[in-house]
Scaffold this motif. Structure first.
Motif, PDB file in Angstrom:
ATOM      1  N   HIS A 121       0.832  -1.215   0.000  1.00  0.00           N
ATOM      2  CA  HIS A 121       0.000   0.000   0.000  1.00  0.00           C
ATOM      3  C   HIS A 121       0.859   1.254   0.000  1.00  0.00           C
ATOM      4  CE1 HIS A 121       0.584   1.566   4.159  1.00  0.00           C
ATOM      5  NE2 HIS A 121       0.996   0.338   4.348  1.00  0.00           N
ATOM      6  N   LEU A 128      -7.874  -6.827   2.887  1.00  0.00           N
ATOM      7  CA  LEU A 128      -7.819  -5.503   2.260  1.00  0.00           C
ATOM      8  C   LEU A 128      -9.182  -4.815   2.328  1.00  0.00           C
ATOM      9  CD1 LEU A 128      -6.402  -3.299   0.617  1.00  0.00           C
ATOM     10  CD2 LEU A 128      -6.937  -4.588  -1.465  1.00  0.00           C
ATOM     11  N   ASP A 177     -11.614  -5.221   4.461  1.00  0.00           N
ATOM     12  CA  ASP A 177     -11.872  -4.734   5.825  1.00  0.00           C
ATOM     13  C   ASP A 177     -11.184  -3.386   6.046  1.00  0.00           C
ATOM     14  OD1 ASP A 177     -13.403  -6.873   6.537  1.00  0.00           O
ATOM     15  OD2 ASP A 177     -11.816  -7.937   7.611  1.00  0.00           O
ATOM     16  N   ALA A 178      -9.920  -3.305   5.610  1.00  0.00           N
ATOM     17  CA  ALA A 178      -9.158  -2.070   5.822  1.00  0.00           C
ATOM     18  C   ALA A 178      -9.732  -0.920   4.999  1.00  0.00           C
ATOM     19  CB  ALA A 178      -7.687  -2.298   5.461  1.00  0.00           C
ATOM     20  N   GLY A 202     -11.344   2.426   6.400  1.00  0.00           N
ATOM     21  CA  GLY A 202     -10.625   3.661   6.068  1.00  0.00           C
ATOM     22  C   GLY A 202     -11.507   4.665   5.358  1.00  0.00           C
ATOM     23  N   ASP A 241      -3.859   4.760   7.362  1.00  0.00           N
ATOM     24  CA  ASP A 241      -3.606   4.033   8.622  1.00  0.00           C
ATOM     25  C   ASP A 241      -4.174   2.625   8.545  1.00  0.00           C
ATOM     26  OD1 ASP A 241      -2.557   6.333   9.549  1.00  0.00           O
ATOM     27  OD2 ASP A 241      -4.271   6.888  10.827  1.00  0.00           O
ATOM     28  N   GLU A 242      -5.387   2.530   8.013  1.00  0.00           N
ATOM     29  CA  GLU A 242      -6.023   1.207   7.923  1.00  0.00           C
ATOM     30  C   GLU A 242      -5.222   0.296   6.991  1.00  0.00           C
ATOM     31  OE1 GLU A 242      -8.405   0.066   9.706  1.00  0.00           O
ATOM     32  OE2 GLU A 242      -9.116   1.921  10.648  1.00  0.00           O
ATOM     33  N   LEU A 243      -4.669   0.870   5.920  1.00  0.00           N
ATOM     34  CA  LEU A 243      -3.885   0.047   4.988  1.00  0.00           C
ATOM     35  C   LEU A 243      -2.588  -0.441   5.641  1.00  0.00           C
ATOM     36  CD1 LEU A 243      -4.466   1.950   1.615  1.00  0.00           C
ATOM     37  CD2 LEU A 243      -5.432  -0.255   2.327  1.00  0.00           C
ATOM     38  N   GLY A 251      -2.450  -1.418   8.647  1.00  0.00           N
ATOM     39  CA  GLY A 251      -2.926  -2.602   9.367  1.00  0.00           C
ATOM     40  C   GLY A 251      -3.070  -3.799   8.435  1.00  0.00           C
ATOM     41  N   TYR A 252      -3.492  -3.535   7.193  1.00  0.00           N
ATOM     42  CA  TYR A 252      -3.597  -4.613   6.175  1.00  0.00           C
ATOM     43  C   TYR A 252      -2.227  -5.248   5.949  1.00  0.00           C
ATOM     44  CZ  TYR A 252      -3.551  -6.331   1.299  1.00  0.00           C
ATOM     45  OH  TYR A 252      -3.362  -7.062   0.155  1.00  0.00           O
ATOM     46  N   ARG A 268      -1.311  -7.451   8.979  1.00  0.00           N
ATOM     47  CA  ARG A 268      -2.106  -8.694   9.093  1.00  0.00           C
ATOM     48  C   ARG A 268      -1.764  -9.665   7.965  1.00  0.00           C
ATOM     49  NH1 ARG A 268      -5.579  -4.998  11.641  1.00  0.00           N
ATOM     50  NH2 ARG A 268      -6.388  -4.126   9.710  1.00  0.00           N
TER      51      ARG A 268
END
Ligand SMILES: Cc1cc2nc3c(=O)[nH]c(=O)nc-3n(C[C@H](O)[C@H](O)[C@H](O)COP(=O)(O)OP(=O)(O)OC[C@H]3O[C@@H](n4cnc5c(N)ncnc54)[C@H](O)[C@@H]3O)c2cc1C
Length: 431
Positions: free
Chosen positions: A279, A311, A313-314, A318, A327-329, A331-332, A335
């Motif tokens: 990302h 992806l 979910d993130a 996001g 930020d969410e990516l 986390g992707y 994980r």
């Protein structure tokens, strides 16, 4: 974030792209998915979907549809180690699924594209992406063309590269590669009719791995992997080398020769393994574009399904939070890498074709006598049971008992002293 034409554009619409587009559209997002291919169409890939991947198709409501295409379920598998020990068992159940399926990509990929459209995604087939469009350092869309048509620009809050291991998107954003490995194996496969089979078959032989599974239309796929360095010699006489390999696998050669070859041989040495940073500003990668691994463990399709879920979910979180997409990516990325790394290591280990060590012999001999232990080991190969859990002393003690565990431990000690490299339980794969 400024308003764009779509929430997300997905480049590539096979297992990673169509699954991602479908899941995003099911969250109510405006999605465009494109692919230069048209569907149904084949691609250079065999097609075992391991039990965890099947569990995802079940969760997505697509397993009945897959079964309706005629793809047979495989529950029983036989692993011939090549040193006189055969493990025969069943895949352990995982999240409601208990079988591997091996559907041809012509059917699987088309089924996923249909599901993406039904969920509300727009899918353009025969559409080539030429380049990305940027606003400063942020990707905001792409330029491409319908085959034979004029160039068009499409914009989105996020562009996802699901465009395979030679990803145009990854190249355009110069996504950093890590844990990169040159090809360790080559692959050769074809399809046979009239082969007597009673489940899946796996064979380990010096410098060869063979996988044989029932697939669509009553055909059997037989896949041969060998060390990358032997590719030129293999290619010089493909049919003879391929059949020589099957002849070295008990009665497999005779069973295959009793049938008919239904298709041409497919052959490739282009089997790299690598992670890519998945990302950056306005872009993400999923499937082989972001993580490709040697197909010797048949994990690519299941990985693509898993990473599509991670992806989506993130992205959904996001885009909902208005501005926290980056930020969410992040986390992707975390994980995905945590989920993928153990199988990545095991795959590189198996792709090295190291001869079995004393530990392997003791372990497999002990496992073979215990059906529960065999099934759990098949769960490791399918990706449902982490190797770390399987090989923990407490688990092995329960599976094989104290005497066998003592023999395995002694072999490990002895192996260490003799500097041999035990294959599955000992040394980790080279990084
Ligand atoms: C020999 C071999 C055997 C394998 N066997 C197995 C197995 O048994 N089980 C398993 O799970 N995995 C297996 N794999 C791995 C599996 O094939 C991949 O992991 C899987 O195909 C990845 O899916 P994907 O959607 O990420 O990419 P792909 O399937 O490569 O699809 C990418 C798509 O992007 C499109 N595209 C690319 N660039 C552009 C562009 N610029 N514009 C528009 N479209 C574009 C392409 O047309 C393509 O349709 C095997 C792989 C190989 C090579």
């Amino acid at each position: 974030m400024p308003v764009r034409g779509y929430d997300v554009i997905v480049v590539g619409s096979r297992v990673a792209g169509a699954a991602t587009a479908m899941l995003l559209a099911r969250r109510g997002l405006r999605v465009l998915a494109v692919d230069r291919a048209r569907f149904p169409s084949d691609t250079l890939s065999t097609h075992q979907i391991q039990v965890p991947g099947i569990a995802r198709l079940l969760r997505w409501g697509l397993l009945d549809r897959l079964a309706a295409t005629g793809a047979p379920a495989t529950r029983e598998v036989r692993l011939d180690t090549g040193f006189g020990v055969v493990l025969a068992g069943r895949y352990p159940g995982h999240e409601g699924a208990d079988a591997l399926y091996s559907p041809r990509r012509t059917r699987l990929d088309a089924l996923l594209v249909d599901a993406a459209r039904e969920a509300g995604a727009e899918v353009r087939e025969g559409f080539d992406v030429d380049e990305l469009v940027r606003d400063g350092d942020r990707v905001v869309g792409l330029r491409g063309r319908q085959r034979g048509g004029a160039a068009v620009t499409e914009t989105a809050s996020l562009v996802v590269g699901a465009d395979g291991k030679r990803s145009t998107v990854a190249a355009a954003v110069q996504a950093t590669a890590y844990r990169e490995q040159p090809p360790r194996t080559f692959a050769c496969y074809t399809y046979w009719s009239g082969v007597a089979m009673s489940g899946g078959e796996l064979y380990q032989r010096p410098g060869r791995t063979v996988a044989v599974f029932p697939t669509d239309d009553g055909l059997t796929i037989a896949y041969v992997a060998g060390p990358a360095g032997e590719f030129p010699a293999f290619r010089a006489d493909v049919e003879a080398r391929y059949l020589d390999t099957l002849d070295d696998c008990g009665d497999l050669g005779a069973r295959v020769r009793a049938g008919q070859r239904a298709e041409r041989f497919r052959l490739t040495p282009d089997l790299p393994s690598t992670f890519r940073m998945p990302h950056g500003p306005g872009w993400a990668l999923v499937g082989d574009a972001g993580l490709v691994l040697d197909p010797i463990t048949g994990q690519g399709i299941g990985n693509a399904f898993r990473d599509a879920e991670l992806l989506v979910d993130a992205v959904a979180a996001g885009l909902d939070s208005g501005g926290r997409l980056d930020d969410e990516l992040a986390g992707y990325l975390a994980r995905r890498d945590a989920a993928a790394t153990p199988m990545y290591d095991l795959t590189l280990e198996l792709a090295a074709f190291r001869p079995p060590g004393a530990v392997d012999r003791e372990l497999f001999t002990a496992l073979a006598a215990r059906p529960t232990a065999v099934d759990q080991f098949l769960g490791v190969l399918s990706g449902a049971v982490p190797m770390s859990r399987f090989r923990s002393p407490g688990n092995l003690l329960g599976l094989v008992g104290p005497r066998a565990l003592a023999r395995i431990a002694a072999a490990r000690l002895l192996g260490g002293r003799r500097r041999t490299a035990p294959r599955l339980l000992g040394a980790p794969a080279q990084r």
